[in-house]
Design an enzyme around this catalytic site. Sequence first.
Site, mmCIF file in Angstrom:
data_model
loop_
_atom_site.group_PDB
_atom_site.id
_atom_site.type_symbol
_atom_site.label_atom_id
_atom_site.label_comp_id
_atom_site.label_asym_id
_atom_site.label_seq_id
_atom_site.Cartn_x
_atom_site.Cartn_y
_atom_site.Cartn_z
ATOM 1 N N SER A 135 31.252 -4.282 -26.540
ATOM 2 C CA SER A 135 31.501 -5.086 -27.601
ATOM 3 C C SER A 135 31.020 -6.425 -27.374
ATOM 4 C CB SER A 135 32.804 -5.455 -27.352
ATOM 5 O OG SER A 135 33.510 -4.261 -28.251
ATOM 6 N N LYS B 157 36.378 -16.083 -28.351
ATOM 7 C CA LYS B 157 37.175 -14.864 -29.032
ATOM 8 C C LYS B 157 38.544 -14.876 -29.058
ATOM 9 C CE LYS B 157 36.599 -9.714 -28.648
ATOM 10 N NZ LYS B 157 36.066 -8.489 -27.967
ATOM 11 N N SER C 44 33.258 -4.966 -30.810
ATOM 12 C CA SER C 44 34.380 -5.643 -31.419
ATOM 13 C C SER C 44 34.322 -7.255 -31.511
ATOM 14 C CB SER C 44 35.464 -5.589 -30.395
ATOM 15 O OG SER C 44 35.660 -5.892 -29.085
HETATM 16 N N1 GLN Z 1 33.304 0.067 -29.529
HETATM 17 C C1 GLN Z 1 34.357 0.480 -28.491
HETATM 18 C C2 GLN Z 1 35.581 0.731 -28.548
HETATM 19 O O1 GLN Z 1 35.582 0.864 -29.805
HETATM 20 C C3 GLN Z 1 34.068 -0.596 -27.289
HETATM 21 C C4 GLN Z 1 34.887 -2.001 -27.757
HETATM 22 C C5 GLN Z 1 34.695 -2.879 -26.949
HETATM 23 O O2 GLN Z 1 33.928 -2.884 -25.974
HETATM 24 N N2 GLN Z 1 35.819 -3.703 -26.670
HETATM 25 O O3 GLN Z 1 36.333 1.071 -27.838
#
Ligand code: GLN
Length: 473
Positions: free
Chosen positions: A164, A65, A140
């Site tokens: 995410s 990532k 994400s």
């Molecule tokens: N969807 C959540 C956010 O937008 C979690 C994102 C994540 O776990 N990095 O913050």
Amino acid sequence: MLQTKKISSVELTQTFLGRIAQHNPNINAYIALDEAKSLAQAKAADALIAAGKAEPLTGIPIAQKDIFCAKDWPTTCGSKMLANFVAPYDAHVITQFDAVGAVNLGKTNMDEFAMGSSNETSYFGGVKNPWDTERVPGGSSGGSAAAVAARLCAAATGTDTGGSIRQPASLCGFTGLKPTYGVVSRYGMIAFASSLDQAGPMAKSAEDCALMMNVMAGFDERDSTSLNREKEDYTRDLAKPLQGLRVGLPKEFFAEGLDAGVGKVIDEAIAAYKKLGAEIVEISLPNTGLSIPVYYVLAPAEASSNLSRYDGVRYGHRTAEYSDLMDMYCKSRAEGFGAEVKRRILIGTYVLSAGYYDAYYLKAQQIRRLIAEDFVEAFKQCDVIMGPAAPSTAFKAGEKVDDPVAMYLQDIYTISTNLAGLPGMSVPAGFSNGLPVGLQIIGNYFDEARMLNVAHQYQQVTDWHLQMPQGIE
Ligand code: GLN
């Protein structure tokens, strides 16, 4: 095959690079590739294998990532702010993979600064879900998710601040694990919300996730929240039978808001666990409904602080023309950050401001404790908790971009574990209308080996995790 020399790491890496060349222009999972670097690592791995010094992941091509700093690789975190940034050092996770001779296959697309649930906030464009390219892969960690699902890597890394790893694992049909907070070092992992961020593996099976965990986990003195615990072998319990396992089903996870098709798949998975010898216990996590509002006070608060470092001075985007220092800060940040990141910074600075700190930030911290205590109570009655990982299957690109709250609700079942610091995973459990559905398994602190066992035993009697999207063979 590597160990029996049926294939070399160079050949394996070339195979994946070939698949990436073929499919990535459509899927957009990778945002940085460096064939020469990857193949050089593969060659070095082949030498290790030839010398009899191979470990399980030696020579295995892994997608990283783009939130992890990797020396001499572009490291953008999905943002224009870091579009020109080449990392001068390795994140701990990268060092760990290097140390066992794994191959870095490339950096994967992601929501900007890991803020999002669909990969649509990335400066580098959306990622397509390999199961249906009109749909999102989740986020994400959307690039890693699509790369694993489309077999554009052997496995990938992700990070999970609120869901995410698990939500994209559910939407793309593979196995993903968010470890207990503090098990994987955050050193060199670009910070979003430091008290919630945790890196973990994204792979085909629980067994692969266990092998990844053996590399990723471990104490690192450069991260003050890294836990100094003895090294574990996460594969040690994979083969244990599940007879007598107490599975807690939180009634709040099966209430209104859960898609009926998803609910049906989860019910069938629970039935499969009963057959494997599990006992079902009904439990309650009464504060589940408060987890999204609490997260959207705390995560933006931490983000606003973490992201203040992007000022156009030391590294990252700097505006071309400005009148004075303040103008340079303002323009650089206005140009460098996308809309979702700006929204979070505004909310975060607001809830931390003198007049509102007690009303919002402090209150949210108190409720965070109540949410964690819900789990303490629940784990008195059960060994693991199960439920859906996401409330729906993959949705269409564009469907939720104008409705942030609908997007935030994607993490309704995952976010409370981050707030509590607990480990959680998503395991492929079937399909609804042809789209993958993930079963979530939540464990007690440091119970990753047991969770992997619980997932692995299910994967011995099902083949959901082996299924591949059509058209990308
Ligand atoms: N969807 C959540 C956010 O937008 C979690 C994102 C994540 O776990 N990095 O913050």
